[in-house]
Design a protein around this motif. Structure first.
Motif, PDB file in Angstrom:
ATOM      1  N   GLY A  71       0.625  -1.323   0.209  1.00  0.00           N
ATOM      2  CA  GLY A  71       0.033   0.088   0.184  1.00  0.00           C
ATOM      3  C   GLY A  71       0.094   1.153  -0.184  1.00  0.00           C
ATOM      4  N   LEU A  72       2.661   1.461   0.957  1.00  0.00           N
ATOM      5  CA  LEU A  72       3.130   3.010   0.434  1.00  0.00           C
ATOM      6  C   LEU A  72       3.708   2.656  -0.428  1.00  0.00           C
ATOM      7  CD1 LEU A  72       4.159   1.740   4.503  1.00  0.00           C
ATOM      8  CD2 LEU A  72       2.530   3.881   3.436  1.00  0.00           C
ATOM      9  N   ALA A  73       3.990   1.440  -0.882  1.00  0.00           N
ATOM     10  CA  ALA A  73       4.617   1.758  -2.528  1.00  0.00           C
ATOM     11  C   ALA A  73       3.571   2.102  -3.611  1.00  0.00           C
ATOM     12  CB  ALA A  73       4.795   0.025  -3.089  1.00  0.00           C
ATOM     13  N   LEU A  74       2.195   1.730  -3.086  1.00  0.00           N
ATOM     14  CA  LEU A  74       1.604   1.650  -4.209  1.00  0.00           C
ATOM     15  C   LEU A  74       1.370   4.167  -4.407  1.00  0.00           C
ATOM     16  CD1 LEU A  74      -0.788  -0.594  -4.617  1.00  0.00           C
ATOM     17  CD2 LEU A  74       0.474   0.154  -6.566  1.00  0.00           C
ATOM     18  N   HIS A  75       1.413   4.427  -3.044  1.00  0.00           N
ATOM     19  CA  HIS A  75       1.268   6.229  -2.793  1.00  0.00           C
ATOM     20  C   HIS A  75       2.210   6.256  -2.996  1.00  0.00           C
ATOM     21  CE1 HIS A  75       0.377   9.501  -0.246  1.00  0.00           C
ATOM     22  NE2 HIS A  75       1.467   9.286   0.188  1.00  0.00           N
ATOM     23  N   TRP A  76       3.458   6.116  -2.941  1.00  0.00           N
ATOM     24  CA  TRP A  76       4.938   6.175  -3.663  1.00  0.00           C
ATOM     25  C   TRP A  76       5.046   6.338  -4.861  1.00  0.00           C
ATOM     26  CZ3 TRP A  76       6.865   4.966   1.714  1.00  0.00           C
ATOM     27  CH2 TRP A  76       6.315   5.838   3.121  1.00  0.00           C
ATOM     28  N   ILE A  77       5.032   5.268  -5.634  1.00  0.00           N
ATOM     29  CA  ILE A  77       4.697   5.172  -7.069  1.00  0.00           C
ATOM     30  C   ILE A  77       4.461   5.947  -7.861  1.00  0.00           C
ATOM     31  CG2 ILE A  77       2.281   3.887  -7.730  1.00  0.00           C
ATOM     32  CD1 ILE A  77       4.345   2.418  -8.999  1.00  0.00           C
ATOM     33  N   HIS A  78       5.213   6.475  -9.235  1.00  0.00           N
ATOM     34  CA  HIS A  78       5.154   7.486  -9.983  1.00  0.00           C
ATOM     35  C   HIS A  78       4.425   7.273 -10.945  1.00  0.00           C
ATOM     36  CE1 HIS A  78       8.269   9.839  -7.622  1.00  0.00           C
ATOM     37  NE2 HIS A  78       7.394  10.880  -7.512  1.00  0.00           N
ATOM     38  N   ILE A  79       3.183   7.387 -11.480  1.00  0.00           N
ATOM     39  CA  ILE A  79       2.154   6.961 -12.369  1.00  0.00           C
ATOM     40  C   ILE A  79       2.044   7.242 -13.432  1.00  0.00           C
ATOM     41  CG2 ILE A  79       0.878   4.952 -13.480  1.00  0.00           C
ATOM     42  CD1 ILE A  79       0.802   3.219 -11.365  1.00  0.00           C
ATOM     43  N   TYR A  80       2.152   8.142 -14.362  1.00  0.00           N
ATOM     44  CA  TYR A  80       2.138   9.648 -15.351  1.00  0.00           C
ATOM     45  C   TYR A  80       0.326   9.369 -15.171  1.00  0.00           C
ATOM     46  CZ  TYR A  80       6.549   9.889 -17.241  1.00  0.00           C
ATOM     47  OH  TYR A  80       7.679  10.637 -17.890  1.00  0.00           O
ATOM     48  N   LEU A  81      -0.088   8.535 -15.391  1.00  0.00           N
ATOM     49  CA  LEU A  81      -1.730   7.993 -15.629  1.00  0.00           C
ATOM     50  C   LEU A  81      -2.923   7.298 -14.486  1.00  0.00           C
ATOM     51  CD1 LEU A  81      -1.607   6.113 -19.133  1.00  0.00           C
ATOM     52  CD2 LEU A  81      -2.366   8.734 -18.909  1.00  0.00           C
ATOM     53  N   ARG A  82      -3.384   8.621 -14.124  1.00  0.00           N
ATOM     54  CA  ARG A  82      -4.320   9.031 -13.018  1.00  0.00           C
ATOM     55  C   ARG A  82      -5.124   7.878 -12.776  1.00  0.00           C
ATOM     56  NH1 ARG A  82      -6.495  14.320 -10.056  1.00  0.00           N
ATOM     57  NH2 ARG A  82      -3.549  14.754  -9.975  1.00  0.00           N
ATOM     58  N   PRO A  83      -5.764   7.060 -14.094  1.00  0.00           N
ATOM     59  CA  PRO A  83      -6.665   5.877 -13.401  1.00  0.00           C
ATOM     60  C   PRO A  83      -5.779   4.908 -12.855  1.00  0.00           C
ATOM     61  CG  PRO A  83      -7.407   7.793 -15.686  1.00  0.00           C
ATOM     62  CD  PRO A  83      -6.182   8.096 -15.036  1.00  0.00           C
ATOM     63  N   LEU A  84      -5.046   5.302 -13.923  1.00  0.00           N
ATOM     64  CA  LEU A  84      -4.402   3.506 -13.798  1.00  0.00           C
ATOM     65  C   LEU A  84      -3.315   3.424 -12.226  1.00  0.00           C
ATOM     66  CD1 LEU A  84      -2.485   0.386 -14.334  1.00  0.00           C
ATOM     67  CD2 LEU A  84      -1.063   2.479 -15.380  1.00  0.00           C
ATOM     68  N   HIS A  85      -3.267   4.387 -11.442  1.00  0.00           N
ATOM     69  CA  HIS A  85      -2.840   5.114 -10.168  1.00  0.00           C
ATOM     70  C   HIS A  85      -4.161   4.384  -9.706  1.00  0.00           C
ATOM     71  CE1 HIS A  85      -0.245   7.016  -7.581  1.00  0.00           C
ATOM     72  NE2 HIS A  85      -0.181   5.713  -6.993  1.00  0.00           N
ATOM     73  N   ARG A  86      -4.764   4.976  -9.821  1.00  0.00           N
ATOM     74  CA  ARG A  86      -6.200   4.649  -8.852  1.00  0.00           C
ATOM     75  C   ARG A  86      -6.766   3.009  -8.398  1.00  0.00           C
ATOM     76  NH1 ARG A  86      -4.635   8.137  -6.804  1.00  0.00           N
ATOM     77  NH2 ARG A  86      -5.045  10.370  -6.240  1.00  0.00           N
ATOM     78  N   ALA A  87      -6.456   2.645 -10.067  1.00  0.00           N
ATOM     79  CA  ALA A  87      -7.300   1.308 -10.119  1.00  0.00           C
ATOM     80  C   ALA A  87      -5.943   0.192  -9.564  1.00  0.00           C
ATOM     81  CB  ALA A  87      -7.668   1.059 -12.023  1.00  0.00           C
ATOM     82  N   LEU A  88      -5.313   0.370  -9.487  1.00  0.00           N
ATOM     83  CA  LEU A  88      -3.798  -0.372  -8.884  1.00  0.00           C
ATOM     84  C   LEU A  88      -3.728   0.298  -7.029  1.00  0.00           C
ATOM     85  CD1 LEU A  88      -0.835   0.343 -10.843  1.00  0.00           C
ATOM     86  CD2 LEU A  88      -2.821  -2.217 -10.678  1.00  0.00           C
ATOM     87  N   GLN A  89      -4.533   1.277  -6.998  1.00  0.00           N
ATOM     88  CA  GLN A  89      -4.818   1.387  -5.686  1.00  0.00           C
ATOM     89  C   GLN A  89      -6.038   0.198  -5.035  1.00  0.00           C
ATOM     90  OE1 GLN A  89      -4.232   5.642  -5.137  1.00  0.00           O
ATOM     91  NE2 GLN A  89      -2.667   5.491  -3.970  1.00  0.00           N
ATOM     92  N   LEU A  90      -7.756   1.187  -5.407  1.00  0.00           N
ATOM     93  CA  LEU A  90      -8.169   0.242  -6.144  1.00  0.00           C
ATOM     94  C   LEU A  90      -8.315  -1.260  -5.462  1.00  0.00           C
ATOM     95  CD1 LEU A  90     -11.665   0.187  -5.426  1.00  0.00           C
ATOM     96  CD2 LEU A  90     -11.908  -0.318  -8.044  1.00  0.00           C
ATOM     97  N   PHE A  91      -7.593  -1.784  -6.792  1.00  0.00           N
ATOM     98  CA  PHE A  91      -7.597  -3.270  -6.436  1.00  0.00           C
ATOM     99  C   PHE A  91      -6.402  -3.832  -5.146  1.00  0.00           C
ATOM    100  CE2 PHE A  91      -6.637  -3.292 -11.282  1.00  0.00           C
ATOM    101  CZ  PHE A  91      -7.528  -4.624 -11.341  1.00  0.00           C
ATOM    102  N   TRP A  92      -5.100  -2.880  -4.593  1.00  0.00           N
ATOM    103  CA  TRP A  92      -4.845  -3.286  -3.171  1.00  0.00           C
ATOM    104  C   TRP A  92      -5.603  -3.189  -1.949  1.00  0.00           C
ATOM    105  CZ3 TRP A  92      -4.866  -0.010   1.114  1.00  0.00           C
ATOM    106  CH2 TRP A  92      -3.939  -0.382   1.518  1.00  0.00           C
TER     107      TRP A  92
END
Length: 217
Positions: A71-92
């Motif tokens: 969860g912390l890694a997904l908080h600090w990761i740099h991903i250009y596309l916000r929908p993709l970032h939010r999708a990974l956090q939702l999966f988590w």
């Protein structure tokens, strides 16, 4: 601090949409991401090793640092596309909820045995590993590391193979073990590259933020 000192501390890069700097805050964020990813690899590997050698009665405890560090890694990761970032956090989040349901309904000491004997539980806990596979895909897309694509492919192969009953439990566990080791390799190798590589082109982030702001009502 003089202007020359500031430029030395925060080097400038030429991005696709203009110049940008990598700040000390960026470097701290990258370092935290790398540490969190390493803890995920250690927890994943140690949990599987304990499960394989001594059974799952206490091995479930490793799920806690795995979920927290991921969860912390997904908080600090740099991903250009916000929908993709939010999708990974939702999966988590969904995966954490699934693990919570499994631990409550099967009891912690029997959770991994229940997961092994009743593969349908993979539908509940699987999103956590989908988020981890997503990180692997991002790392492969950015750096073309073989261990990253291995992690991305082995996790869904193992879980879907077991869910469909096409794969025996021992083979599933072996593939998960290989994925965990690849995650460790991936995390360790990241400490040898500049922070700017993990941050990426900040001018793209700035451009996308401007586009979102311009489209906001």
């Amino acid at each position: 601090m003089t202007e020359a000192d500031l430029q030395k501390a925060d080097p400038r890069y030429e991005g696709f949409y203009g110049t940008y700097t990598i700040t000390e805050a960026d470097r701290r964020e990258v370092q935290r991401y790398r540490v969190a990813l390493l803890i995920s690899g250690i927890a994943f590997s140690a949990g599987l090793l304990q499960w394989w050698q001594w059974g799952g009665q206490l091995a479930w405890l490793w799920v806690l640092p795995l979920a927290a560090s991921l969860g912390l890694a997904l908080h600090w990761i740099h991903i250009y596309l916000r929908p993709l970032h939010r999708a990974l956090q939702l999966f988590w989040l969904l995966g954490c909820l699934g693990w919570g349901a499994l631990l409550m309904m099967a009891s912690p000491s029997a959770a991994l045995t229940t997961l092994q004997n009743h593969p349908l539980w993979i539908l509940a806990v699987g999103p956590l590993f989908a988020a981890l596979a997503g990180i692997g895909f991002k790392e492969f897309f950015c750096f073309r590391r073989a261990e990253a694509i291995g992690l991305t492919l082995l996790l869904p192969l193992a879980l879907l193979g077991r869910l469909s009953s096409l794969m025996p439990a021992d083979l599933c566990l072996a593939l998960l073990g290989a994925a965990a080791l690849l995650l460790l390799v991936l995390a360790l190798r990241k400490f040898g590259i500049p922070a700017a590589a993990d941050v990426g082109d900040k001018s793209v982030f700035a451009y996308l933020e401007q586009q979102r702001a311009a489209g906001a009502p």
